[in-house]
Enzyme design. Structure first.
Site, PDB file in Angstrom:
ATOM      1  CB  SER A   1       5.548  10.050 -10.578  1.00  0.00           C
ATOM      2  OG  SER A   1       4.681   9.782  -9.487  1.00  0.00           O
TER       3      SER A   1
ATOM      4  CG  HIS B   1       1.928   4.489 -10.156  1.00  0.00           C
ATOM      5  ND1 HIS B   1       2.830   5.538 -10.261  1.00  0.00           N
ATOM      6  CD2 HIS B   1       1.361   4.385 -11.376  1.00  0.00           C
ATOM      7  CE1 HIS B   1       2.792   6.028 -11.486  1.00  0.00           C
ATOM      8  NE2 HIS B   1       1.906   5.345 -12.184  1.00  0.00           N
TER       9      HIS B   1
ATOM     10  CB  SER C   1       2.775   5.320 -15.398  1.00  0.00           C
ATOM     11  OG  SER C   1       1.959   6.227 -14.728  1.00  0.00           O
TER      12      SER C   1
ATOM     13  N   GLY D   1      -0.657   5.942 -19.586  1.00  0.00           N
ATOM     14  CA  GLY D   1       0.168   5.021 -20.357  1.00  0.00           C
ATOM     15  C   GLY D   1       1.624   5.410 -20.351  1.00  0.00           C
TER      16      GLY D   1
ATOM     17  CG  ASP E   1       5.526   6.418  -8.462  1.00  0.00           C
ATOM     18  OD1 ASP E   1       5.379   5.193  -8.519  1.00  0.00           O
ATOM     19  OD2 ASP E   1       4.817   7.219  -9.103  1.00  0.00           O
TER      20      ASP E   1
END
Length: 485
Positions: free
Chosen positions: A354, A220, A338, A336, A249
């Site tokens: 994720s 993402h 991710s 932050g 992802d």
């Protein structure tokens, strides 16, 4: 993880930007040991070998094939350091072989096929934003979770679907937070879009199939922005080559400078690093560590596998972004984080952050994209091209997890044979150090292989750190999770 670019000047970027979290203490082998469930369930029989988590993961994969339809999942008992394998029925000779291989065999009711069928029913009847489900082999059930947004008719629909699966097939629980992807920011990476700034975390350095230096992060993040920098307003240093979200992802992001050196290590802060020597499949019950640029280093346990998460879509109002095949954990995370690294103490690259619910004050669930699946899909390999497969060539474990190295172990068995806190073992060959890159950190010649005491200086200088959090929101804000995408 330090990822070093070395054209005309030496620059090092520290992966775990916020370091004041007691990384040395967290990486001690007994962290969160109280969370282990143990073999308290009825039906656990047999004696088993003492195994490191990575060894247990490898053995679980082998036994799943050998047991066939009799297999019903497995989990790692961290307290006893044993692999527990669930079986429903089958050839007694095969089961005996499983015990001989070192596993504890446990008789259960629900087969893997039955649990997957139940998950299929959930997908058909209950794909609702804010829900997730994953197989929990410790309970031999599917764990279904609904976040705080699932109320009224949606909750009733989910509840009736779970009940329709039959008694003993699934459990349903509520989560206090809401499921969202953690876009915002180990190392912080930044991008600018028409909607504003985007911040994520770098996962693991890899080598792309064409030999280019690259890194993995969340899909993402790669869908949100094409070009990424190591500072908030800096020039791009990498560009997205592949991005998969939803469904999966993960993103493969190639460095624009072909001379970039990308050592396979995670920087856990305070000058400490963990060498990443292999890609490892997650095992329910094992202790894992997550590093992210917002919240730093945290640990917890794997609580479910093959998880399906239905995120509320941020690009299609009222829509759902469903991601499959994720690892479910009780490790906390916040915006932050991710794309950040999920790894094991013995140097296994396990997942990419994720999304999930909660925060690092109240806790919650966090889901991770398996690294093994991302490597297979992109054709990339860890670090400078080695150890892409499960287990790789590094052997199973970086010394005994108690912190004491096996002095009889070969350099390969020691997965880099270096003090994982950053102190290099001068007797280990460059190949054994798994692409450690510039080891300008002070070497501790007295450190035993696998010594995880936190002594020694992390590899490389940390100037140019990508941990600048200005403009990214308060990293300690305990409010509800939001996304900057």
């Amino acid at each position: 993880m330090s990822h070093k670019r070395m054209p005309k000047r030496k620059v090092a970027i520290a992966v775990g930007g916020v370091a004041a979290l007691g990384a040395a203490a967290i990486l001690l082998p007994n962290a969160n040991a109280s969370q282990d469930h143990g073999n308290q369930a009825a039906g656990v029989t047999g004696s088993a070998k003492t195994l490191k988590a990575t060894q247990a993961s490898n053995l679980a994969a082998q036994l799943e094939k050998a047991l066939g339809d009799a297999a019903a999942g497995s989990y790692y008992d961290g307290a006893k350091q044993q692999l527990v394998v669930n079986v429903v029925s089958g050839d007694n000779n095969v089961i005996a072989q499983a015990k001989k291989a070192g596993a504890v065999v446990r008789q259960v009711k629900n087969s893997t096929r039955a649990l997957k069928s139940a998950a299929g029913t959930l997908k058909t009847k209950a794909t609702i934003p804010g829900t997730s489900w994953a197989v929990d082999p410790r309970t031999d059930k599917i764990l279904v979770t609904a976040d705080s947004t699932v109320t009224g008719a949606k909750w009733n629909r989910l509840q009736s679907t779970v009940q329709s699966l039959g008694s003993g097939m699934a459990t349903l629980k509520k989560s206090a937070g809401s499921f969202k992807t953690f876009v915002s920011g180990g190392d912080a990476i930044f991008s600018q879009t028409q909607q504003g700034g985007v911040r994520c975390s770098l996962g693991f350095n890899v080598t792309a199939s064409d030999g280019s230096p690259a890194f993995l992060t969340a899909g993402h993040c790669g869908v949100a922005a094409k070009d990424w920098s190591d500072s908030q307003n800096g020039q791009p240093i990498a560009s997205v080559d592949q991005a998969k979200f939803p469904g999966n992802d993960f993103s493969l992001v190639k460095y624009t400078d072909a001379n970039t050196q990308a050592p396979s290590e995670v920087n856990t802060g305070n000058g400490q690093t963990v060498q990443i020597t292999q890609a490892a499949d997650a095992t329910v019950g094992e202790t894992v560590f997550r590093i992210g640029s917002t919240t730093g280093l945290h640990d917890g346990q794997v609580t479910g596998l093959d998880a399906t998460v239905n995120f509320a879509s941020e690009t299609n109002p009222g829509g759902t972004d469903t991601v499959n095949g994720l690892i479910q954990t009780n490790v906390c995370a916040e915006p932050g984080d991710s794309g950040g690294s999920l790894f094991t103490q013995d140097g296994g690259a396990v997942g990419l952050t994720s999304g999930g619910s909660g925060d690092c004050t109240s806790g919650g669930e966090t889901f991770f994209q398996p690294v093994t699946a991302a490597l297979q899909a992109t054709g990339a390999t860890l670090g400078n091209g080695g150890n892409a497969g499960n287990g790789g060539n590094a052997g199973n474990g970086a010394g005994d997890q108690s912190g004491s190295a096996d002095p009889s172990a070969s350099a390969g068995d020691q997965s880099g044979a270096g003090d994982q806190s950053g102190a290099a073992d001068p007797s280990a060959s460059a190949g054994d150090q798994s692409g450690a890159g510039d080891q300008s950190g002070a070497a501790d010649p007295s450190a035993s292989a696998g010594d995880q005491s936190g002594n020694g200086v992390g590899t490389g200088e940390q100037s140019g750190s990508g941990s600048d959090q200005s403009g990214a929101g308060s990293p300690n804000d305990g409010s509800s999770l939001t996304s900057t995408r």
